[in-house]
Scaffold this motif. Structure first.
Motif, short mmCIF file in Angstrom:
data_model
loop_
_atom_site.label_atom_id
_atom_site.label_comp_id
_atom_site.label_asym_id
_atom_site.label_seq_id
_atom_site.Cartn_x
_atom_site.Cartn_y
_atom_site.Cartn_z
N HIS A 132 0.85 -1.18 0.00
CA HIS A 132 0.00 0.00 0.00
C HIS A 132 0.89 1.23 0.00
CE1 HIS A 132 -3.57 2.42 0.71
NE2 HIS A 132 -2.83 3.11 1.56
N LYS A 133 0.82 2.00 -1.07
CA LYS A 133 1.63 3.20 -1.22
C LYS A 133 1.04 4.34 -0.38
CE LYS A 133 3.51 6.15 -4.84
NZ LYS A 133 3.61 6.39 -6.28
N LEU A 134 1.89 4.97 0.44
CA LEU A 134 1.46 6.11 1.24
C LEU A 134 1.78 7.42 0.55
CD1 LEU A 134 2.65 4.94 4.79
CD2 LEU A 134 0.37 4.73 3.78
N ASP A 135 2.91 7.46 -0.14
CA ASP A 135 3.32 8.62 -0.93
C ASP A 135 4.44 8.14 -1.86
OD1 ASP A 135 5.85 8.73 0.47
OD2 ASP A 135 4.91 9.93 2.03
N ASP A 136 5.10 9.05 -2.54
CA ASP A 136 6.13 8.66 -3.51
C ASP A 136 7.34 7.99 -2.87
OD1 ASP A 136 4.61 9.55 -5.63
OD2 ASP A 136 5.58 11.53 -5.70
N GLU A 137 7.54 8.17 -1.56
CA GLU A 137 8.73 7.64 -0.90
C GLU A 137 8.42 6.55 0.13
OE1 GLU A 137 11.64 11.50 -0.89
OE2 GLU A 137 10.27 11.27 0.81
N THR A 138 7.15 6.34 0.44
CA THR A 138 6.80 5.50 1.57
C THR A 138 5.68 4.53 1.22
OG1 THR A 138 7.30 7.43 2.94
CG2 THR A 138 6.26 5.57 4.05
N TYR A 139 5.82 3.27 1.66
CA TYR A 139 4.75 2.30 1.46
C TYR A 139 4.75 1.28 2.58
CZ TYR A 139 8.38 -0.81 -0.51
OH TYR A 139 9.50 -1.59 -0.70
N HIS A 141 10.56 3.35 3.76
CA HIS A 141 10.72 4.76 3.42
C HIS A 141 12.02 4.91 2.63
CE1 HIS A 141 10.26 9.06 3.73
NE2 HIS A 141 11.51 9.15 4.17
N LYS A 142 11.92 5.43 1.44
CA LYS A 142 13.07 5.61 0.54
C LYS A 142 13.83 4.30 0.38
CE LYS A 142 13.69 10.54 1.32
NZ LYS A 142 14.61 11.61 1.70
N GLY A 164 9.87 12.21 12.80
CA GLY A 164 9.73 13.61 12.43
C GLY A 164 9.43 13.84 10.96
N LYS A 165 9.07 12.80 10.24
CA LYS A 165 8.77 12.92 8.81
C LYS A 165 7.29 12.66 8.51
CE LYS A 165 13.38 11.00 7.83
NZ LYS A 165 14.09 12.23 7.75
N GLY A 166 6.49 12.41 9.54
CA GLY A 166 5.07 12.12 9.35
C GLY A 166 4.78 10.72 8.83
N ILE A 167 5.77 9.85 8.86
CA ILE A 167 5.63 8.51 8.29
C ILE A 167 4.58 7.70 9.04
CG2 ILE A 167 6.83 6.31 7.92
CD1 ILE A 167 9.41 8.00 7.47
N VAL A 168 4.68 7.65 10.36
CA VAL A 168 3.74 6.84 11.14
C VAL A 168 2.34 7.45 11.08
CG1 VAL A 168 3.19 5.89 13.41
CG2 VAL A 168 5.55 5.91 12.61
N LYS A 200 5.95 11.22 22.04
CA LYS A 200 6.07 11.16 20.57
C LYS A 200 5.02 10.20 20.00
CE LYS A 200 10.90 12.47 20.22
NZ LYS A 200 12.24 12.08 19.79
N SER A 201 4.82 9.08 20.66
CA SER A 201 3.82 8.13 20.20
C SER A 201 2.41 8.68 20.40
CB SER A 201 3.98 6.80 20.94
OG SER A 201 3.18 5.81 20.35
N GLN A 202 2.18 9.39 21.49
CA GLN A 202 0.87 9.98 21.75
C GLN A 202 0.51 11.05 20.73
OE1 GLN A 202 0.31 11.25 25.86
NE2 GLN A 202 1.81 9.72 26.48
N ALA A 203 1.50 11.72 20.17
CA ALA A 203 1.24 12.80 19.22
C ALA A 203 0.50 12.29 17.98
CB ALA A 203 2.55 13.48 18.82
#
Length: 183
Positions: free
Chosen positions: A4-11, A73-74, A105-109, A139-142
């Motif tokens: 499942h593709k999330l964006d051009d760099e992440t799946y 990621h990448k 810090g990249k919004g991946i999760v 960080k996880s709660q965010a």
């Protein structure tokens, strides 16, 4: 193979034995960082331990009781995300995740959790999703906070983490809240 593709760099990709070496290396590089929140780090000492984990989650998937996916990621393994126990009778599940420190810090999760919410609510047509995080793991709660989950309460001393108990914050989202969010 499910991807499942999330964006051009992440799946996301369903975990399989081909991921064992890269997953183990990510855990090994992040051992101190992950140990603060993950109770299984000390039991993951060699690639065979990661293969045992993969075997257990493949059984979970075969039994239609959830799944785990590797976050790429990448082109690199960045972490995992999964659905824990698909309760078909009551239409609820929970989401768990972890990611290597170098990928934070990249919004991946956040993107990965959002994709699982879409699947749970729109495909499975479940009613409720939970995310539980240690009360000190801000960080996880965010992530659930960013995605509009409701902070429902604290479960005191619910997890033994090596030499002490930790409490968890419980976050919940209901189908109607998801529907309002995506409209």
């Amino acid at each position: 193979m499910f991807v499942h593709k999330l964006d051009d760099e992440t799946y996301l990709k369903l975990v399989d034995y081909n991921d064992a070496e890269d997953l183990f290396q990510l855990v090994d590089r992040n051992r101190d960082y992950l140990r603060a929140w993950m109770p299984w780090i000390d039991m993951t000492q060699k690639v065979e331990d990661t293969k045992s984990f993969i075997e257990s989650v493949m059984k979970k998937y075969a039994n239609n009781d959830g799944f785990d996916a590797v976050i790429y990621h990448k082109g690199e393994v960045a972490g995992t995300i999964g659905l824990h126990q698909l309760n078909q009778s009551h239409k609820f599940t929970s989401i768990g995740y972890w990611i290597g420190e170098e990928f934070q810090g990249k919004g991946i999760v956040t993107r990965a959790v959002n994709a699982l919410l879409e699947y749970v609510f729109d495909t499975l047509e479940f009613h409720r999703v939970e995310i539980r995080c240690a009360t000190e793991n801000v960080k996880s709660q965010a992530i659930p906070e960013r995605l509009g989950f409701t902070k429902e309460g604290i479960i005191r001393d619910c997890e033994w983490l090596y030499d002490h108990y930790v409490s968890h914050v419980v976050y919940g989202m209901l189908k109607n809240e998801w529907d309002e969010k995506v409209q």
